[in-house]
Design a protein around this motif. Structure first.
Motif, mmCIF file in Angstrom:
data_model
loop_
_atom_site.group_PDB
_atom_site.id
_atom_site.type_symbol
_atom_site.label_atom_id
_atom_site.label_comp_id
_atom_site.label_asym_id
_atom_site.label_seq_id
_atom_site.Cartn_x
_atom_site.Cartn_y
_atom_site.Cartn_z
ATOM 1 N N LEU A 24 0.850 -1.188 0.000
ATOM 2 C CA LEU A 24 0.000 0.000 0.000
ATOM 3 C C LEU A 24 0.890 1.243 0.000
ATOM 4 O O LEU A 24 1.501 1.570 1.014
ATOM 5 N N PRO A 25 0.998 1.947 -1.131
ATOM 6 C CA PRO A 25 1.872 3.116 -1.200
ATOM 7 C C PRO A 25 1.382 4.244 -0.294
ATOM 8 O O PRO A 25 0.229 4.281 0.130
ATOM 9 N N ALA A 26 2.296 5.166 -0.015
ATOM 10 C CA ALA A 26 1.951 6.339 0.793
ATOM 11 C C ALA A 26 0.945 7.204 0.053
ATOM 12 O O ALA A 26 0.922 7.267 -1.176
ATOM 13 N N LYS A 27 0.064 7.854 0.815
ATOM 14 C CA LYS A 27 -0.957 8.762 0.285
ATOM 15 C C LYS A 27 -1.983 8.062 -0.590
ATOM 16 O O LYS A 27 -2.637 8.706 -1.409
ATOM 17 N N TYR B 131 -6.003 -8.828 9.609
ATOM 18 C CA TYR B 131 -4.993 -8.078 8.881
ATOM 19 C C TYR B 131 -3.832 -7.784 9.829
ATOM 20 O O TYR B 131 -3.989 -7.784 11.059
ATOM 21 N N ALA B 132 -2.658 -7.544 9.254
ATOM 22 C CA ALA B 132 -1.476 -7.176 10.029
ATOM 23 C C ALA B 132 -0.528 -6.422 9.115
ATOM 24 O O ALA B 132 -0.283 -6.837 7.984
ATOM 25 N N VAL B 133 -0.013 -5.298 9.613
ATOM 26 C CA VAL B 133 0.964 -4.505 8.868
ATOM 27 C C VAL B 133 2.336 -5.130 9.092
ATOM 28 O O VAL B 133 2.831 -5.165 10.218
ATOM 29 N N PHE C 7 -8.363 -0.110 3.136
ATOM 30 C CA PHE C 7 -7.190 0.300 3.905
ATOM 31 C C PHE C 7 -6.705 1.627 3.356
ATOM 32 O O PHE C 7 -6.668 1.833 2.140
ATOM 33 N N SER C 8 -6.307 2.511 4.253
ATOM 34 C CA SER C 8 -5.850 3.844 3.848
ATOM 35 C C SER C 8 -4.481 4.128 4.461
ATOM 36 O O SER C 8 -4.270 3.950 5.663
ATOM 37 N N ASN C 9 -3.564 4.571 3.595
ATOM 38 C CA ASN C 9 -2.228 4.977 4.030
ATOM 39 C C ASN C 9 -2.014 6.464 3.742
ATOM 40 O O ASN C 9 -0.887 6.906 3.525
ATOM 41 N N GLU C 10 -3.118 7.218 3.744
ATOM 42 C CA GLU C 10 -3.038 8.631 3.394
ATOM 43 C C GLU C 10 -2.348 9.454 4.471
ATOM 44 O O GLU C 10 -1.881 10.564 4.202
ATOM 45 N N ASP D 214 5.718 3.373 2.464
ATOM 46 C CA ASP D 214 4.792 2.363 1.966
ATOM 47 C C ASP D 214 4.562 1.310 3.049
ATOM 48 O O ASP D 214 5.403 1.097 3.926
ATOM 49 N N LYS D 215 3.425 0.639 2.957
ATOM 50 C CA LYS D 215 3.085 -0.392 3.934
ATOM 51 C C LYS D 215 2.872 -1.728 3.221
ATOM 52 O O LYS D 215 2.294 -1.771 2.127
ATOM 53 N N VAL D 216 3.349 -2.802 3.837
ATOM 54 C CA VAL D 216 3.090 -4.162 3.368
ATOM 55 C C VAL D 216 2.109 -4.800 4.346
ATOM 56 O O VAL D 216 2.390 -4.890 5.543
ATOM 57 N N ILE D 217 0.962 -5.246 3.834
ATOM 58 C CA ILE D 217 -0.141 -5.685 4.688
ATOM 59 C C ILE D 217 -0.545 -7.108 4.335
ATOM 60 O O ILE D 217 -0.746 -7.432 3.160
ATOM 61 N N ASP D 218 -0.647 -7.959 5.355
ATOM 62 C CA ASP D 218 -1.287 -9.273 5.234
ATOM 63 C C ASP D 218 -2.775 -9.095 5.495
ATOM 64 O O ASP D 218 -3.165 -8.443 6.468
#
Length: 212
Positions: free
Chosen positions: A24-27, A47-49, A94-97, A103-107
């Protein structure tokens, strides 16, 4: 007989599940959808980051009418069950704003159970001189117990995977800080040496002028 047992076990485990790992990229935000056909369906949501930033993410869940069922901010992981009261499409976002550059890697896993036991009983034909249904119930309980143990094992593996990824990220961050601190220390030592040489040279130059 063995084929019949396998068929029974397969009917008892009529579940739909989706599991994935995504970046999940930033913003940015990402949404996933499931469709339920039976009202009051139990939906398991995990879920887990795994990597990125402070290992947190925002998320929300919407029902088919667009109402927000659940919303959380800056959560690291979650394992819960919701009730899909109405048939239709449910939205998991999911929001990475809130992240500027990380960036986030999410299961992520969604699992919802249909009424498999009733389907199994409805599919069983009436046979003359058949044995009592108790042996089928015992087999069902055994299958449920095995499924529960496998689910607990999977959750434990997911937990240790998350801990391992976060510990590795902490180690990499610590190594990076030690490296840059060491570089800074070397630069300071070189700078101090150059400064001392310059001061000594200026001192001797001043002394020679006074002698002349």
């Amino acid at each position: 007989m063995l084929f019949r047992i396998l068929e029974i076990l397969a009917l008892l485990q009529l579940v739909a599940a989706n599991a994935l790992t995504f970046n999940l990229p930033a913003k940015e935000a990402a949404c996933f959808y499931i469709f339920t056909e039976v009202p009051d369906t139990q939906v398991s949501y995990y879920y887990a980051v795994q990597q990125g930033g402070s290992f947190d993410v925002d998320y929300f869940i919407k029902d088919p009418s667009g109402h927000v069922l659940l919303s959380k901010n800056k959560e690291r992981q979650g394992d819960l069950v919701i009730t899909a009261q109405h048939p239709g499409e449910y939205e998991f976002c999911f929001s990475n704003e809130m992240s500027t550059f990380a960036d986030k890697v999410i299961d992520f896993e969604i699992k919802f159970d249909g009424d498999a036991h009733q389907q199994f009983r409805a599919s069983m034909p009436e046979q003359p001189n058949s044995k009592p249904i108790e042996h089928v119930d015992a087999m069902k309980r055994t299958a449920d117990h095995i499924d529960q143990q496998l689910e607990e094992l999977k959750r434990s593996l997911q937990y240790y995977k998350t801990r391992n990824n976060r510990n590795q990220a902490t180690v990499r961050s610590t190594e990076s800080r030690i490296y840059y601190l060491s570089v800074l220390e070397v630069l300071l030592m070189v700078g101090m040496a150059v400064l001392q040489i310059t001061i000594v040279q200026l001192f001797f130059k001043g002394s020679r002028k006074q002698l002349v």
